[in-house]
Design an enzyme around this catalytic site. Structure first.
Site, PDB file in Angstrom:
ATOM      1  N   ASP A   1     -24.952   7.236 -13.049  1.00 45.16           N
ATOM      2  CA  ASP A   1     -25.075   5.805 -13.367  1.00 45.16           C
ATOM      3  C   ASP A   1     -24.265   5.487 -14.622  1.00 45.16           C
ATOM      4  OD1 ASP A   1     -26.873   5.324 -11.276  1.00 45.16           O
ATOM      5  OD2 ASP A   1     -28.096   3.990 -12.511  1.00 45.16           O
TER       6      ASP A   1
ATOM      7  N   ASP B   1     -28.347  12.215 -11.416  1.00 46.92           N
ATOM      8  CA  ASP B   1     -28.751  10.835 -11.146  1.00 46.92           C
ATOM      9  C   ASP B   1     -28.432   9.973 -12.359  1.00 46.92           C
ATOM     10  OD1 ASP B   1     -30.055   8.670  -9.826  1.00 46.92           O
ATOM     11  OD2 ASP B   1     -31.832   9.030 -11.054  1.00 46.92           O
TER      12      ASP B   1
ATOM     13  N   LYS C   1     -29.643  21.845 -19.564  1.00 41.98           N
ATOM     14  CA  LYS C   1     -30.433  21.745 -20.792  1.00 41.98           C
ATOM     15  C   LYS C   1     -30.911  23.164 -21.132  1.00 41.98           C
ATOM     16  CE  LYS C   1     -32.356  19.353 -24.093  1.00 41.98           C
ATOM     17  NZ  LYS C   1     -31.567  18.726 -25.169  1.00 41.98           N
TER      18      LYS C   1
ATOM     19  N   ASP D   1     -27.772  15.995 -23.052  1.00 41.82           N
ATOM     20  CA  ASP D   1     -27.771  14.926 -24.065  1.00 41.82           C
ATOM     21  C   ASP D   1     -26.376  14.771 -24.663  1.00 41.82           C
ATOM     22  OD1 ASP D   1     -28.092  17.455 -25.160  1.00 41.82           O
ATOM     23  OD2 ASP D   1     -29.455  16.823 -26.757  1.00 41.82           O
TER      24      ASP D   1
ATOM     25  N   TYR E   1     -36.686  16.721  -8.242  1.00 41.28           N
ATOM     26  CA  TYR E   1     -36.984  15.758  -7.182  1.00 41.28           C
ATOM     27  C   TYR E   1     -37.856  16.370  -6.087  1.00 41.28           C
ATOM     28  CZ  TYR E   1     -33.923  11.815  -8.412  1.00 41.28           C
ATOM     29  OH  TYR E   1     -33.347  10.719  -8.991  1.00 41.28           O
TER      30      TYR E   1
HETATM   31  C1  IPM Z   1     -29.573   7.319  -6.258  1.00 37.65           C
HETATM   32  C2  IPM Z   1     -30.876   6.578  -6.356  1.00 37.65           C
HETATM   33  C3  IPM Z   1     -31.948   7.418  -5.678  1.00 37.65           C
HETATM   34  C4  IPM Z   1     -32.057   8.725  -6.428  1.00 37.65           C
HETATM   35  C5  IPM Z   1     -33.319   6.718  -5.563  1.00 37.65           C
HETATM   36  C6  IPM Z   1     -33.213   5.369  -4.886  1.00 37.65           C
HETATM   37  C7  IPM Z   1     -34.321   7.586  -4.868  1.00 37.65           C
HETATM   38  O1  IPM Z   1     -31.183   6.291  -7.681  1.00 37.65           O
HETATM   39  O2  IPM Z   1     -29.115   7.567  -5.121  1.00 37.65           O
HETATM   40  O3  IPM Z   1     -28.999   7.653  -7.289  1.00 37.65           O
HETATM   41  O4  IPM Z   1     -32.718   8.802  -7.465  1.00 37.65           O
HETATM   42  O5  IPM Z   1     -31.457   9.692  -5.960  1.00 37.65           O
HETATM   43 MN    MN Z   2     -29.600   6.824  -9.104  1.00 39.33          MN
END
Ligand code: IPM
Ligand code: MN
Length: 357
Positions: A253, A249, A193, A225, A143
């Site tokens: 999710d 990230d 990885k 993975d 990032y």
């Molecule tokens: C998160 C979001 C952010 C990230 C974006 C909105 C920049 O996806 O907080 O997970 O990738 O960190």
């Molecule tokens: Mn995110």
């Protein structure tokens, strides 16, 4: 004297203002019950800040953040700003505030609520009892790595980013992960990885070194993975997952979706000096302004704030219990609604939580 806690509220964009209102109402209820005082200021971030000031993270917001005990952020981003260059987008405001406050550790709990087992895409036998915590490194990795950009090479455009981790960055996140695991089920899964990336080889080496001080905690290493696969096959086997910025990230999710809805998941971003609390989900532009967003992730983020920054762990537990009770009593926003439960909007869900506080 009344105990007090200074909070900077950053509603941001999309459903942000709606769910922030929910969190602030819950905090008002906590003030009464616990006889504490929250000094709440509001600031601009993201698209809302771009519209007012041209900058997704105005200096004023950063200043207010540094004067507060904690920052409570809702969400940033939306279609309106999607065509701006990466550097000028609402998301940049979020990335900059994380970096400026040195919030290197992002804690994202994934917990299966019994009342929501049907909302999970996994079978009940796999999901019941899941209680894991993703600890994502938040201020390094690909990032922020340099060099980055898009340039012309041999007559075509080439885009590039760099995944960089230095020893001290890995060490501090690993240490935090082992410390947190000690108060949980004492297991850390470090995700990387290392079969392909040098940066992951170093990550593994440093995690192993830190582990020497935490021999009471079990450590396993897993390629990202494989981790993505094991998370859907046997999520109960995970306790603390520690990983870099990009992998974290993605994995967070996934972990979120397992437990029903991203609308349920809070997070805490911690550094040495500052802390910021925000839902894992985004600004959900498709339902913004309709008053139907799920406020739970935002409300639970406020609970994490009370625990870590305001030193009110009992109030945090109370909020968590109130949320669970509201779910057990059948209250559901659209994202987690199932036949046989009560479909409610943002305000009604908030009221259901406050009544059970
Ligand atoms: C998160 C979001 C952010 C990230 C974006 C909105 C920049 O996806 O907080 O997970 O990738 O960190
Ligand atoms: Mn995110």
């Amino acid at each position: 004297m009344k105990k007090s806690c200074k909070i900077l509220a950053l509603p941001g964009d999309g459903i942000g203002p709606e769910i922030m209102e929910s969190a602030l109402e819950v905090l008002k209820a906590v003030e009464k019950k616990y006889n504490v005082n929250f000094e709440i200021k509001e600031g601009l971030i993201g698209g809302a800040a771009i519209d007012e000031t041209g900058n997704p993270l105005p200096e004023e917001t950063l200043k207010l953040a540094k004067e507060s005990d904690a920052v409570l952020l809702a969400a940033v981003g939306g279609e309106k700003w999607d065509n701006l260059p990466t550097d000028k987008r609402p998301e940049k405001g979020l990335l900059r505030i994380r970096k400026e406050l040195d919030l290197f550790a992002n804690l994202r709990p994934g917990k299966a609520y019994d009342a929501l087992l049907d909302a999970s895409p996994l079978k009940e036998s796999l999901i019941k009892g899941v209680d894991l915590l993703v600890i994502r490194e938040l201020t390094g990795g690909i990032y922020f790595g340099e060099p980055r950009g898009i340039e012309e090479r041999n007559g075509e455009k080439v885009g590039f980013n760099t995944m960089v981790y230095s020893e001290h960055e890995v060490e501090r996140i690993a240490r935090l992960a082992f410390n947190v695991a000690r108060n949980r089920r004492k297991k850390v899964t470090s995700v990387d990885k290392a079969n392909v990336l040098e940066v992951s080889g170093l990550w593994r080496e440093v995690v192993n070194k830190v582990w020497a001080d935490y021999q009471d905690v079990e450590l396993e290493h897993m390629y990202v993975d494989n981790a993505a696969m094991q998370l859907v096959r046997r999520p109960k086997d995970f306790d603390v997952i520690v990983t870099g910025n990009l992998f974290g990230d993605i994995i967070s999710d996934e972990a979120g979706a397992l437990t029903g809805s991203l609308g349920m998941l809070p997070s805490a971003s911690l550094g040495e000096k500052y802390a910021l609390y925000e839902p894992v989900h985004g600004s959900a532009p498709d339902i913004a302004g309709k008053g139907i967003a799920n406020p739970v992730a935002m409300v639970l983020s406020a609970a994490m704030m009370l625990e870590h920054s305001c030193k009110l762990p009992e109030a945090a537990r109370d909020i968590e219990k109130a949320v669970e009770k509201a779910l057990n009593d059948g209250y559901r926003t659209g994202d987690i609604w199932q036949p046989g439960t009560k479909k409610v909007n943002t305000k009604e869900m908030t009221q259901a939580i406050i009544e059970r506080l």
